[in-house]
Design a protein around this motif. Structure first.
Motif, PDB file in Angstrom:
ATOM      1  N   GLU A 190       0.824  -1.207   0.000  1.00  0.00           N
ATOM      2  CA  GLU A 190       0.000   0.000   0.000  1.00  0.00           C
ATOM      3  C   GLU A 190       0.861   1.262   0.000  1.00  0.00           C
ATOM      4  O   GLU A 190       0.544   2.238  -0.682  1.00  0.00           O
ATOM      5  CB  GLU A 190      -0.919   0.009   1.223  1.00  0.00           C
ATOM      6  N   GLU A 191       1.946   1.223   0.739  1.00  0.00           N
ATOM      7  CA  GLU A 191       2.822   2.394   0.800  1.00  0.00           C
ATOM      8  C   GLU A 191       3.494   2.653  -0.541  1.00  0.00           C
ATOM      9  O   GLU A 191       3.641   3.803  -0.956  1.00  0.00           O
ATOM     10  CB  GLU A 191       3.860   2.190   1.899  1.00  0.00           C
ATOM     11  N   LYS A 192       3.914   1.600  -1.212  1.00  0.00           N
ATOM     12  CA  LYS A 192       4.562   1.756  -2.515  1.00  0.00           C
ATOM     13  C   LYS A 192       3.614   2.356  -3.549  1.00  0.00           C
ATOM     14  O   LYS A 192       4.040   3.117  -4.426  1.00  0.00           O
ATOM     15  CB  LYS A 192       5.099   0.407  -3.014  1.00  0.00           C
ATOM     16  N   LEU A 193       2.339   2.020  -3.444  1.00  0.00           N
ATOM     17  CA  LEU A 193       1.347   2.493  -4.408  1.00  0.00           C
ATOM     18  C   LEU A 193       0.589   3.717  -3.922  1.00  0.00           C
ATOM     19  O   LEU A 193      -0.256   4.242  -4.646  1.00  0.00           O
ATOM     20  CB  LEU A 193       0.352   1.377  -4.742  1.00  0.00           C
ATOM     21  N   GLY A 194       0.879   4.166  -2.718  1.00  0.00           N
ATOM     22  CA  GLY A 194       0.188   5.339  -2.183  1.00  0.00           C
ATOM     23  C   GLY A 194      -1.268   5.094  -1.891  1.00  0.00           C
ATOM     24  O   GLY A 194      -2.095   6.013  -2.038  1.00  0.00           O
ATOM     25  N   LEU A 195      -1.607   3.892  -1.455  1.00  0.00           N
ATOM     26  CA  LEU A 195      -3.001   3.533  -1.198  1.00  0.00           C
ATOM     27  C   LEU A 195      -3.256   3.460   0.309  1.00  0.00           C
ATOM     28  O   LEU A 195      -3.737   2.451   0.832  1.00  0.00           O
ATOM     29  CB  LEU A 195      -3.336   2.185  -1.852  1.00  0.00           C
ATOM     30  N   ASN A 196      -2.940   4.520   1.017  1.00  0.00           N
ATOM     31  CA  ASN A 196      -3.113   4.551   2.460  1.00  0.00           C
ATOM     32  C   ASN A 196      -4.465   5.108   2.887  1.00  0.00           C
ATOM     33  O   ASN A 196      -4.790   5.113   4.070  1.00  0.00           O
ATOM     34  CB  ASN A 196      -1.994   5.387   3.105  1.00  0.00           C
ATOM     35  N   ASP A 197      -5.235   5.614   1.945  1.00  0.00           N
ATOM     36  CA  ASP A 197      -6.536   6.207   2.265  1.00  0.00           C
ATOM     37  C   ASP A 197      -7.551   5.103   2.527  1.00  0.00           C
ATOM     38  O   ASP A 197      -7.586   4.083   1.816  1.00  0.00           O
ATOM     39  CB  ASP A 197      -6.997   7.090   1.111  1.00  0.00           C
ATOM     40  N   SER A 198      -8.368   5.298   3.543  1.00  0.00           N
ATOM     41  CA  SER A 198      -9.382   4.297   3.871  1.00  0.00           C
ATOM     42  C   SER A 198     -10.448   4.185   2.785  1.00  0.00           C
ATOM     43  O   SER A 198     -11.063   3.131   2.620  1.00  0.00           O
ATOM     44  CB  SER A 198     -10.044   4.635   5.216  1.00  0.00           C
ATOM     45  N   ASP A 199     -10.681   5.264   2.048  1.00  0.00           N
ATOM     46  CA  ASP A 199     -11.676   5.234   0.976  1.00  0.00           C
ATOM     47  C   ASP A 199     -11.176   4.536  -0.285  1.00  0.00           C
ATOM     48  O   ASP A 199     -11.975   4.092  -1.105  1.00  0.00           O
ATOM     49  CB  ASP A 199     -12.115   6.661   0.623  1.00  0.00           C
ATOM     50  N   PHE A 200      -9.861   4.457  -0.440  1.00  0.00           N
ATOM     51  CA  PHE A 200      -9.293   3.805  -1.621  1.00  0.00           C
ATOM     52  C   PHE A 200      -8.010   3.104  -1.185  1.00  0.00           C
ATOM     53  O   PHE A 200      -6.929   3.682  -1.201  1.00  0.00           O
ATOM     54  CB  PHE A 200      -9.009   4.829  -2.728  1.00  0.00           C
ATOM     55  N   ALA A 201      -8.152   1.851  -0.780  1.00  0.00           N
ATOM     56  CA  ALA A 201      -7.020   1.081  -0.266  1.00  0.00           C
ATOM     57  C   ALA A 201      -6.781  -0.137  -1.155  1.00  0.00           C
ATOM     58  O   ALA A 201      -7.509  -0.373  -2.128  1.00  0.00           O
ATOM     59  CB  ALA A 201      -7.289   0.655   1.176  1.00  0.00           C
ATOM     60  N   LEU A 202      -5.756  -0.887  -0.817  1.00  0.00           N
ATOM     61  CA  LEU A 202      -5.440  -2.116  -1.548  1.00  0.00           C
ATOM     62  C   LEU A 202      -6.300  -3.242  -1.000  1.00  0.00           C
ATOM     63  O   LEU A 202      -6.196  -3.602   0.179  1.00  0.00           O
ATOM     64  CB  LEU A 202      -3.950  -2.443  -1.403  1.00  0.00           C
ATOM     65  N   ASP A 203      -7.154  -3.785  -1.839  1.00  0.00           N
ATOM     66  CA  ASP A 203      -8.048  -4.856  -1.417  1.00  0.00           C
ATOM     67  C   ASP A 203      -7.235  -6.076  -0.986  1.00  0.00           C
ATOM     68  O   ASP A 203      -6.226  -6.431  -1.595  1.00  0.00           O
ATOM     69  CB  ASP A 203      -8.987  -5.229  -2.566  1.00  0.00           C
ATOM     70  N   LEU A 204      -7.682  -6.737   0.092  1.00  0.00           N
ATOM     71  CA  LEU A 204      -6.941  -7.859   0.656  1.00  0.00           C
ATOM     72  C   LEU A 204      -6.845  -9.016  -0.330  1.00  0.00           C
ATOM     73  O   LEU A 204      -5.782  -9.640  -0.477  1.00  0.00           O
ATOM     74  CB  LEU A 204      -7.613  -8.316   1.953  1.00  0.00           C
ATOM     75  N   GLU A 205      -7.939  -9.333  -1.006  1.00  0.00           N
ATOM     76  CA  GLU A 205      -7.906 -10.450  -1.953  1.00  0.00           C
ATOM     77  C   GLU A 205      -7.001 -10.139  -3.140  1.00  0.00           C
ATOM     78  O   GLU A 205      -6.341 -11.038  -3.672  1.00  0.00           O
ATOM     79  CB  GLU A 205      -9.319 -10.779  -2.419  1.00  0.00           C
ATOM     80  N   ASP A 206      -6.961  -8.889  -3.569  1.00  0.00           N
ATOM     81  CA  ASP A 206      -6.045  -8.525  -4.645  1.00  0.00           C
ATOM     82  C   ASP A 206      -4.598  -8.737  -4.221  1.00  0.00           C
ATOM     83  O   ASP A 206      -3.761  -9.198  -5.010  1.00  0.00           O
ATOM     84  CB  ASP A 206      -6.261  -7.061  -5.041  1.00  0.00           C
ATOM     85  N   TYR A 207      -4.298  -8.419  -2.981  1.00  0.00           N
ATOM     86  CA  TYR A 207      -2.944  -8.636  -2.462  1.00  0.00           C
ATOM     87  C   TYR A 207      -2.601 -10.126  -2.432  1.00  0.00           C
ATOM     88  O   TYR A 207      -1.518 -10.544  -2.876  1.00  0.00           O
ATOM     89  CB  TYR A 207      -2.827  -8.031  -1.073  1.00  0.00           C
ATOM     90  N   LEU A 208      -3.520 -10.948  -1.934  1.00  0.00           N
ATOM     91  CA  LEU A 208      -3.259 -12.382  -1.824  1.00  0.00           C
ATOM     92  C   LEU A 208      -3.117 -13.041  -3.199  1.00  0.00           C
ATOM     93  O   LEU A 208      -2.246 -13.891  -3.408  1.00  0.00           O
ATOM     94  CB  LEU A 208      -4.380 -13.052  -1.025  1.00  0.00           C
ATOM     95  N   VAL A 209      -3.968 -12.648  -4.131  1.00  0.00           N
ATOM     96  CA  VAL A 209      -3.854 -13.200  -5.487  1.00  0.00           C
ATOM     97  C   VAL A 209      -2.536 -12.773  -6.124  1.00  0.00           C
ATOM     98  O   VAL A 209      -1.875 -13.562  -6.818  1.00  0.00           O
ATOM     99  CB  VAL A 209      -5.054 -12.755  -6.347  1.00  0.00           C
ATOM    100  N   GLY A 210      -2.120 -11.523  -5.890  1.00  0.00           N
ATOM    101  CA  GLY A 210      -0.833 -11.072  -6.420  1.00  0.00           C
ATOM    102  C   GLY A 210       0.325 -11.863  -5.859  1.00  0.00           C
ATOM    103  O   GLY A 210       1.281 -12.182  -6.587  1.00  0.00           O
ATOM    104  N   ILE A 211       0.268 -12.232  -4.582  1.00  0.00           N
ATOM    105  CA  ILE A 211       1.322 -13.054  -3.985  1.00  0.00           C
ATOM    106  C   ILE A 211       1.348 -14.444  -4.628  1.00  0.00           C
ATOM    107  O   ILE A 211       2.420 -15.018  -4.875  1.00  0.00           O
ATOM    108  CB  ILE A 211       1.124 -13.162  -2.463  1.00  0.00           C
TER     109      ILE A 211
END
Length: 299
Positions: A190-211
């Protein structure tokens, strides 16, 4: 003679049917009183006279004129729907324009990382790939601004950038592993992509699928590194994938796609185990393998 009689009969019927006077109905008995026609002529005539067709169509047209008008409440509702759909379509076009730029930057990053399979120096490969991180960060900030135009509708439009985000996470995780040998955490992504806002964050499933996508690159990387003479690489990758697979086993995965991607991780782990086994039995492993083997067996 038969042809002349048939033409005269058809002309009489058409003349009666074109008369707009409603009194035409009193001619119907006289039409039916015509003498019977020869069998050859009667077979060629239509089964319904033009008079009947004209009368029926006139009656149906008169019935349509009595239909009630559209109610004001119904018209107002669908006018509101029209505006909403138009605004939604316009917003999706803006989102898709930004997503296409994200996809373009992702392809450049992926093309740079492919050089790592050709035994290129890792710092040189990562330097080109890291140049796209700031570009992606700016694009995701731009995407967040577009989505904020419709508050509370994040997951309504989330599918428009889901696939691209999963690929971005996989590339960032692979780059992070090449640099540190560790897993890229969710907060770090999230920090690398600047997605620290609660209204627009990195979805958990997107993170897991990316891993999971990142783990698919590991067997190919191991084979190419062993071919280049790095016989310690299978041990390191095996240790990492074993820890990652054990961590995923803690999750109760119900998403079909995520579950399938996690199932593919065990095949990646098996391929790396086979490479490590071949290196081990051929005596190509370095002296530090015994400590790594013990650490792997404890997991």
């Amino acid at each position: 003679m038969k042809s002349a009689f048939r033409n005269a009969y058809c002309f009489t019927l058409s003349r009666y049917s074109l008369n707009p006077n409603p009194s035409i109905l009193h001619f119907v008995p006289s039409i039916s009183s015509f003498p019977s026609l020869p069998s050859g002529v009667s077979n060629t005539l239509p089964s319904r006279s033009p008079l009947c067709v004209t009368f029926c169509s006139t009656s149906m047209a008169g019935g349509d004129s009595d239909s009630p008008l559209t109610s004001p409440s119904l018209e107002k509702q669908f006018e509101k729907f029209r505006v909403q759909l138009q605004d939604s379509g316009s917003l999706r076009e803006h989102i898709r324009a930004v997503v296409m730029e994200i996809e373009s930057a992702t392809r450049l990053m992926q093309a740079s990382l492919l050089l790592v399979h050709q035994s290129k120096p890792i710092p040189q490969v990562l330097e080109k790939a890291n140049a796209q991180i700031n570009v992606l960060k700016d694009l995701y900030n731009k995407l967040a601004e577009v989505v904020r135009e419709c508050p509370g509708q994040y997951y309504r439009y989330h599918g428009d950038w889901r696939t691209e985000t999963q690929m971005v996470v996989s590339l960032l995780a692979f780059m992070h592993w090449l640099e540190t040998g560790n897993l890229l955490m969710h907060t770090e992504a999230e920090e690398k992509l600047g997605l620290n806002d609660s209204d627009f964050a990195l979805d958990l499933e997107d993170y897991l699928v990316g891993i999971c996508f990142m783990s698919n690159e590991m067997p190919r990387y191991v084979v190419n590194q062993v071919t280049a003479g790095d016989y310690d690489c299978p041990r390191k990758v095996l240790k990492f994938l074993t820890d990652l697979h054990a961590a995923f086993r803690m999750l109760n995965l119900r998403n079909d796609f995520l579950r399938k991607k996690f199932d593919s991780m065990k095949y990646d782990l098996r391929k790396v185990e086979e490479v490590y086994y071949d290196v081990k039995i051929r005596g190509l492993a370095t002296t530090g393998d015994s400590a790594g083997d013990q650490g792997t067996q404890k997991i």
